[in-house]
Structure formats: C-alpha cells, structure tokens
Design a protein around this motif. Sequence first.
Motif, short mmCIF file in Angstrom:
data_model
loop_
_atom_site.label_atom_id
_atom_site.label_comp_id
_atom_site.label_asym_id
_atom_site.label_seq_id
_atom_site.Cartn_x
_atom_site.Cartn_y
_atom_site.Cartn_z
N LYS A 208 5.23 -5.35 -7.15
CA LYS A 208 4.34 -4.89 -6.08
C LYS A 208 3.38 -6.01 -5.69
O LYS A 208 3.01 -6.15 -4.52
CB LYS A 208 3.56 -3.68 -6.61
CG LYS A 208 2.93 -2.85 -5.53
CD LYS A 208 3.93 -1.90 -4.87
CE LYS A 208 3.29 -1.11 -3.75
NZ LYS A 208 4.30 -0.41 -2.93
N LEU A 209 2.97 -6.79 -6.70
CA LEU A 209 2.06 -7.91 -6.42
C LEU A 209 2.56 -8.78 -5.29
O LEU A 209 1.82 -9.11 -4.37
CB LEU A 209 1.89 -8.78 -7.68
CG LEU A 209 1.12 -10.10 -7.46
CD1 LEU A 209 -0.38 -9.83 -7.35
CD2 LEU A 209 1.39 -11.10 -8.57
N MET A 210 3.86 -9.14 -5.36
CA MET A 210 4.39 -10.12 -4.42
C MET A 210 4.72 -9.52 -3.05
O MET A 210 5.14 -10.23 -2.15
CB MET A 210 5.62 -10.82 -5.01
CG MET A 210 5.31 -11.62 -6.26
SD MET A 210 4.00 -12.85 -6.06
CE MET A 210 4.94 -14.29 -5.55
N GLU A 211 4.50 -8.23 -2.88
CA GLU A 211 4.76 -7.62 -1.57
C GLU A 211 3.68 -7.96 -0.53
O GLU A 211 3.98 -8.14 0.64
CB GLU A 211 4.84 -6.09 -1.72
CG GLU A 211 6.13 -5.63 -2.39
CD GLU A 211 6.17 -4.10 -2.51
OE1 GLU A 211 5.38 -3.41 -1.83
OE2 GLU A 211 6.99 -3.61 -3.32
N ASP B 259 0.96 -13.40 7.69
CA ASP B 259 1.89 -14.37 7.09
C ASP B 259 1.17 -15.55 6.42
O ASP B 259 1.49 -15.90 5.28
CB ASP B 259 2.88 -14.89 8.14
CG ASP B 259 3.93 -13.83 8.46
OD1 ASP B 259 4.00 -12.82 7.72
OD2 ASP B 259 4.68 -14.01 9.44
N PRO B 260 0.23 -16.21 7.10
CA PRO B 260 -0.40 -17.36 6.46
C PRO B 260 -1.16 -17.00 5.18
O PRO B 260 -1.15 -17.76 4.21
CB PRO B 260 -1.37 -17.88 7.53
CG PRO B 260 -0.91 -17.30 8.81
CD PRO B 260 -0.27 -15.99 8.48
N HIS B 261 -1.79 -15.84 5.17
CA HIS B 261 -2.52 -15.38 3.98
C HIS B 261 -1.53 -15.14 2.84
O HIS B 261 -1.73 -15.60 1.71
CB HIS B 261 -3.29 -14.10 4.35
CG HIS B 261 -4.30 -13.67 3.32
ND1 HIS B 261 -5.34 -12.82 3.61
CD2 HIS B 261 -4.43 -13.96 2.00
CE1 HIS B 261 -6.06 -12.59 2.51
NE2 HIS B 261 -5.52 -13.27 1.52
N ARG B 262 -0.42 -14.44 3.17
CA ARG B 262 0.61 -14.18 2.16
C ARG B 262 1.21 -15.49 1.63
O ARG B 262 1.36 -15.69 0.43
CB ARG B 262 1.71 -13.30 2.76
CG ARG B 262 2.81 -12.94 1.75
CD ARG B 262 3.96 -12.19 2.41
NE ARG B 262 3.53 -10.93 3.01
CZ ARG B 262 3.53 -10.66 4.32
NH1 ARG B 262 3.97 -11.58 5.19
NH2 ARG B 262 3.12 -9.50 4.77
#
Lengths: 314, 314
Positions: A47-50, A56-59
């Motif tokens: 779930k963390l990596m979702e 997009d840039p923040h992720r």
Amino acid sequence: MSYTFLLPCANPPAPAINLLASKISRTRPSFPCRSSMEKQQLIKGSKLMEFPYLTDPHRDTMVDLISAMENRLGSHLLPSSVPPDVEHYQNESGTSQGTLHIRCGIDSSPIDFVLASWLHLEQPTGGALDITNIAGYLKSSTDVPHFQFELVKCSPTFLILFLDLIPRKDIVFSPDYLKTYYEDTQLEKFRQQLDQLPEVKPYFSSSLYFRCVVSPTGILVSIKCEDGAGPERVEEIIREHVRPMSNDIMKIWIDMCVGEGVQVGETERAVLEKRDSLIKSKAIQMDLSSSMPKQFGQEVADRVLRVIKSVYNV
Amino acid sequence: MSYTFLLPCANPPAPAINLLASKISRTRPSFPCRSSMEKQQLIKGSKLMEFPYLTDPHRDTMVDLISAMENRLGSHLLPSSVPPDVEHYQNESGTSQGTLHIRCGIDSSPIDFVLASWLHLEQPTGGALDITNIAGYLKSSTDVPHFQFELVKCSPTFLILFLDLIPRKDIVFSPDYLKTYYEDTQLEKFRQQLDQLPEVKPYFSSSLYFRCVVSPTGILVSIKCEDGAGPERVEEIIREHVRPMSNDIMKIWIDMCVGEGVQVGETERAVLEKRDSLIKSKAIQMDLSSSMPKQFGQEVADRVLRVIKSVYNV
C-alpha cells in the motif's frame, strides 16, 4: 522526527508516524528474512508504494528516495516487521488513511532504522492533507546526522517541504561537526537554489523546539503557487528542484552512512543517545499523543503509537 | 557577537567591535569612578552618542536602548575603561570611523559587560555601511541569555536587523531552558509581528555557524523598501516596529538579569564558559582578524582588536 512539527496550526490536524518495531524485532524479525528481490517486490506491491493521492512528481520523488535507501542500504537492514494493521490503517469511515514502512538496521550497521510513510487526512474544513515522510536514523555508534524528508501537500497550490540532515550535536559547541557534515558537503547550495524561486519562502514551525532541531542548511520552506497555472507550477517545482535535490542530499547522507564515519566513545555515545531520545520524546509529546486519536480514533491510534514508541525507544 | 556575522558577502567589508577592557579593568577601572550623573554626561558628550550618520528613528532606537542599560543596570557596572583612541577611531583618510563604549560588570553582578558602538564604513563601490550594535553579555554564574541588537543600514532603503536573546545552552538538550527564557516570555510574538510586514524577509547569514548561535525566536531579517517612498517607509518601520520591540525585548532581558535567575553549578559553569568562549573566538576568527585591518589599516586594527580580545577573554 514527527512531521506534525511542520504544521502551523495550534491544534495540528495531522498525526505523526515515524518508526516502529520493538527492540527485539531488530534482531528477531517477526517474519522470516526474504531475498533482496522478494523484499523489493514486497515493497512494490505494498500500500505504501501506491501513493494514491499524490501527483506524479511527488510520487516519483518518494519512489526515488525509497529506492535509493533500499538499494544502497539494503544489506544493512532487516526486513520490515511492521504488523499489517499498522502498515496500512484508516479511520472508521475510511476517509483518512495512513501507511508505515520501517526496517531496522542489523546489529553491525550504524543504521538504527529507516522509515517511509504516507498519510491522507480528510480535513473537517474540506480538502485533504497529504503527508509523505522518509527518514533515516542512526545509532549512537556514529555521529552522522539523521536524514529527514517530509513533503506536505496542504492543497494543490500549497506545499510545505522539510529536507534536512539533522545534527546530533550542539553545533555551537562543535565547530568541527559543522565543518565535516555541513560545510565540506556544501549542503548550503541546495537551500540557496530553492530560495531563489519566488514561490518559495522560509517556513517557521509553530514549535520553537523543532526550530532548534533543524540544521543550519536545513530546507524548511513553503511552496505557494496561487497565481496563474498554480497546480502545474507546483508540480514543475517538485520535478525540477525538489526531486533532484532530495536525491542529491540522500546520496550525500548514504555516503556518510556507509563511509568510515567517526568512532564515537562511550561518554559521547550516552550524550548522543540522550539528545536523540529527547527529540523523539518531544515529537510524541507534542503531537502524536493528542492528534493521532482525533484523526483515527483511539483504538487505531493506540495500535500505531505503540509501534512508534517501541521503535523510538521512549 | 560580531556584527559582521550579518554581512552576506564572502569578504565582509565591516569589521566587528564588541568588547573591551582587560579582566583587570573590571575590578580596577583605568580612571576614577564618577557619579551616576557624571557618567550619564560622559556618555552624552561622547562621540558614541552623536550617531552622525543615522536617521532620527535609528538614532532614537539606539539612545533608548543605551539609556535603558545605563539606567537600570548602572549599579551593576564599572565605568568605561576603553582608551580614548579606541572609544573613537578612524582610517587614515577619515572616511571610515568607529566608536566603542564598554562597561564591565562589578564583581557581584551577573553582568559580564555591556557594549554599544557605531561604525561608519565607506564602501569601495560607493555609499557607506552604518552598523550600530548594542550587546549585553552575562557571566557563567547565570544561564540567562545574552542580549544582542544590531541594525545595519546598507543603504537608505535596505537594512539588516538582528535582535535576539542568544541562548547559552543547546536547546535540543534543554527543553526547560527553552520554556523559561523563550516560551514563557512570549518572545515569538515580536518576530511574528515584524514578519507580517511585506518589506521584511528572513535573512540568512553567510556563516552557518552564526545561524546556530541565533535563538528560535531570534529576529534576523532584511528590511527592503525599494518601491515608492523607500527611505521614508524604512524610517517608519524603525519608528513603529523596530524601536518599540527592541525596547520591549531589552526590558525582558534586564528583568531576567536583575531577577532571581538560575543558580549555576560548577560543572555547568565550565560548560557555559566554554560555549560562550567558542562563539567569541569564532567571531574574531571569522571577520575581525581579516576585515578590520582592511577597513582601518593594521595599526588601528591592532589597537582595537587588542582591546576586544582582552574583553572576550580569548
């Protein structure tokens, strides 16, 4: 470091998560060790990596930093021992959610633990707060600063960024410490680079204590883009400035961690340990204990806090 | 504290003056003690009190602060023992001038010394820099913060202000110290008040060391009024904000000095002394030793520096 240090309001809406896993878990992980590939996949599927609520840039920034830690420090770390119901938790209505990923250092490593998390917090006034957090804490066997990255999206046009290597010592008393970890590493240039953007302003935490925790090159700023193409400009600043400089500072920190480092004597270890412990206790006292129950209810808060206190060792 | 800490350039144009008079002079002033009235007149007639290059609000602010120190702390202080050729000095052409007024504390006082000065420094690029400085340093028998006021006029439309009670301890390690001297005194409200003015911006010293010396409520700002009625607006900000808040903070500090205070034990005294000493050494090393000769010539610089080092006790 708790990221609610960053929140300006007297009654912070955000809980803080940072650490987890009891001391025992550092040597006895609660599930069998997996291969490096398996661990990567475990994180990838988590779930963390979702990062469901981020741009997009923040992720991408979060993924970069987590990957750098996993790839370069992987051999220093035990697998995560965070229970599934703390790895991902939410309030009763499911409007607020939190995740937590923590890996403690193996006995021979200077790493105490690394941590990554995101929080999505519905606000009573409407809108939501998205807090992302990556930290790397060291043991008292080294005096290398801790790593801390926190990016808080208060709205699509307003962010707060805290990016720092947190000093372990009183720099006024230790000019050599300043030279080694802050002057020779030229960390100041990153702060200056960001400071030149008109949308970026120094940010003052409402906690006077927290202000003293930040290093002299610490980046603690608000990013406000309310004119014109606000949300797009925020994304551009993250993509072109925040992401690359976070990667650079993470690299400097990892190089310190895996480098020779300074051998810390017994007396000094005790001082480092007490100082670190004071920072952690202050973080819990200041926000976790009061804001976590408000945001997630007492039961969830107790569960998460128990884990955090255990890793904080306070 | 040396005020060249404040200057942003790599090669600071301003020397720093702070203190003076040997340890001996604290108990044996170099001229006979005068009555309180005579001392007041001595200061009033001195070059220090002329402030020939300042605007009225800037001069009034200095006079207020000096008067408060002289009136409320007079009974704690020995007469000035600064030699006349250091009380007022200049470069060969007379284009740069400096003044220095210092009174050391009597044996039974917690005051180490109080200091006031102004400097007028012609710049090679044209224009002049006007630096005014008032400081109050304490002995290690108390842990009350030091007082520091520095107002630098870089041009008629650009000032730098440093106004702070400088901590004597590592606040991260001493949350009680923070509470007593910074939270309970509500110093933060002054910083916030000034921060609301659009012309006022946080100022980052080029010295990373100096950034660590400043307290969490320390006011370190630039005041820039380049649009419209620039110089008049600068004067207005000094008159309506800088002057009253400087007086208020000075009052808070003097109340601390003459109050009960905290009794400091032997071990802690040694730590306080070493920390204070490091700050002073760093100040001299960073700017005084190199910039003073450039600005005033070697002979004058040696004379002034000898006096400063003697009072700094470094």
